[in-house]
Design a protein around this motif. Structure first.
Motif, PDB file in Angstrom:
ATOM      1  N   GLU A 134     -46.964  -0.079  -5.277  1.00 52.01           N
ATOM      2  CA  GLU A 134     -47.343   1.165  -4.600  1.00 52.01           C
ATOM      3  C   GLU A 134     -46.095   2.019  -4.416  1.00 52.01           C
ATOM      4  O   GLU A 134     -45.004   1.501  -4.237  1.00 52.01           O
ATOM      5  CB  GLU A 134     -47.948   0.842  -3.230  1.00 52.01           C
ATOM      6  CG  GLU A 134     -48.423   2.034  -2.451  1.00 52.01           C
ATOM      7  CD  GLU A 134     -49.028   1.656  -1.106  1.00 52.01           C
ATOM      8  OE1 GLU A 134     -49.444   2.575  -0.389  1.00 52.01           O
ATOM      9  OE2 GLU A 134     -49.082   0.461  -0.762  1.00 52.01           O
ATOM     10  N   TYR A 181     -46.401   3.778   8.005  1.00 53.06           N
ATOM     11  CA  TYR A 181     -46.887   3.675   6.633  1.00 53.06           C
ATOM     12  C   TYR A 181     -46.009   2.713   5.827  1.00 53.06           C
ATOM     13  O   TYR A 181     -46.506   1.891   5.057  1.00 53.06           O
ATOM     14  CB  TYR A 181     -46.943   5.048   5.956  1.00 53.06           C
ATOM     15  CG  TYR A 181     -47.774   5.011   4.706  1.00 53.06           C
ATOM     16  CD1 TYR A 181     -49.151   5.184   4.759  1.00 53.06           C
ATOM     17  CD2 TYR A 181     -47.189   4.743   3.473  1.00 53.06           C
ATOM     18  CE1 TYR A 181     -49.915   5.105   3.610  1.00 53.06           C
ATOM     19  CE2 TYR A 181     -47.952   4.660   2.322  1.00 53.06           C
ATOM     20  CZ  TYR A 181     -49.317   4.846   2.399  1.00 53.06           C
ATOM     21  OH  TYR A 181     -50.080   4.753   1.264  1.00 53.06           O
ATOM     22  N   ILE A 204     -38.615  -3.533  -1.656  1.00 50.72           N
ATOM     23  CA  ILE A 204     -38.976  -2.173  -1.293  1.00 50.72           C
ATOM     24  C   ILE A 204     -37.761  -1.310  -1.594  1.00 50.72           C
ATOM     25  O   ILE A 204     -36.621  -1.693  -1.320  1.00 50.72           O
ATOM     26  CB  ILE A 204     -39.428  -2.017   0.181  1.00 50.72           C
ATOM     27  CG1 ILE A 204     -39.872  -0.571   0.419  1.00 50.72           C
ATOM     28  CG2 ILE A 204     -38.336  -2.454   1.150  1.00 50.72           C
ATOM     29  CD1 ILE A 204     -40.714  -0.361   1.663  1.00 50.72           C
ATOM     30  N   LYS A 211     -48.435  -5.410   2.957  1.00 53.60           N
ATOM     31  CA  LYS A 211     -49.201  -5.680   1.746  1.00 53.60           C
ATOM     32  C   LYS A 211     -48.384  -6.514   0.758  1.00 53.60           C
ATOM     33  O   LYS A 211     -48.919  -7.384   0.077  1.00 53.60           O
ATOM     34  CB  LYS A 211     -49.604  -4.368   1.065  1.00 53.60           C
ATOM     35  CG  LYS A 211     -50.714  -3.624   1.736  1.00 53.60           C
ATOM     36  CD  LYS A 211     -51.081  -2.418   0.893  1.00 53.60           C
ATOM     37  CE  LYS A 211     -51.583  -1.285   1.732  1.00 53.60           C
ATOM     38  NZ  LYS A 211     -51.770  -0.057   0.957  1.00 53.60           N
ATOM     39  N   MET A 222     -46.988  -0.837   3.905  1.00 52.98           N
ATOM     40  CA  MET A 222     -46.608  -1.168   2.534  1.00 52.98           C
ATOM     41  C   MET A 222     -45.926  -2.532   2.477  1.00 52.98           C
ATOM     42  O   MET A 222     -46.218  -3.350   1.606  1.00 52.98           O
ATOM     43  CB  MET A 222     -45.671  -0.088   1.967  1.00 52.98           C
ATOM     44  CG  MET A 222     -46.328   1.259   1.727  1.00 52.98           C
ATOM     45  SD  MET A 222     -45.135   2.542   1.268  1.00 52.98           S
ATOM     46  CE  MET A 222     -44.735   2.049  -0.413  1.00 52.98           C
ATOM     47  N   VAL A 248     -42.875  -0.167  -3.398  1.00 46.73           N
ATOM     48  CA  VAL A 248     -42.845  -1.619  -3.306  1.00 46.73           C
ATOM     49  C   VAL A 248     -43.062  -2.169  -4.709  1.00 46.73           C
ATOM     50  O   VAL A 248     -43.923  -1.707  -5.451  1.00 46.73           O
ATOM     51  CB  VAL A 248     -43.872  -2.182  -2.288  1.00 46.73           C
ATOM     52  CG1 VAL A 248     -43.416  -1.921  -0.875  1.00 46.73           C
ATOM     53  CG2 VAL A 248     -45.254  -1.629  -2.494  1.00 46.73           C
ATOM     54  N   THR A 262     -44.990   5.993  -2.545  1.00 48.60           N
ATOM     55  CA  THR A 262     -45.419   7.205  -1.860  1.00 48.60           C
ATOM     56  C   THR A 262     -44.252   7.885  -1.170  1.00 48.60           C
ATOM     57  O   THR A 262     -43.262   7.245  -0.821  1.00 48.60           O
ATOM     58  CB  THR A 262     -46.523   6.905  -0.829  1.00 48.60           C
ATOM     59  OG1 THR A 262     -47.100   8.128  -0.388  1.00 48.60           O
ATOM     60  CG2 THR A 262     -45.982   6.154   0.374  1.00 48.60           C
TER      61      THR A 262
END
Length: 104
Positions: A86, A95, A21, A102, A99, A78, A88
């Motif tokens: 993903e 949130y 991440i 997932k 992430m 990520v 954002t």
């Protein structure tokens, strides 16, 4: 696990073969500063022990910023084995946890 600061010269090599991440920030960004201790705490959470936590100064590293399409700060992406899963812009810890779950 510690949060690792990366830049354009070592960014891509930090993504290969790993679950990662990335937090993009800027020194002037108040929300980024407020999220920093949360990100550090998440990096030490046992649930995410298989994930590396990286941070990139978005203003100083344009190539790393372009890689995920940073459009606002703070921005989280990520990446699984060099592929963006993903990304954002958010300052909500819940949130970011979703992430991470997932990716995990």
């Amino acid at each position: 696990m510690a949060v690792i600061a990366v830049n354009d010269s070592n960014f891509k090599s930090q993504l290969e073969g790993k679950k990662v991440i990335v937090k993009y920030f800027a020194d002037w960004c108040g929300s980024c500063k407020l999220f920093a201790p949360k990100f550090k705490r998440l990096s030490n959470d046992e649930r995410f022990s298989g994930i590396e936590f990286l941070e990139v100064n978005a203003e100083e590293n344009p190539e790393s910023r372009k890689f995920v399409g940073v459009d606002n700060l703070p921005f989280f992406a990520v990446v699984d084995n060099g592929e963006v899963v993903e990304g954002t812009s958010t300052s909500k810890e819940e949130y970011v946890v979703k992430m991470l779950e997932k990716l995990g």
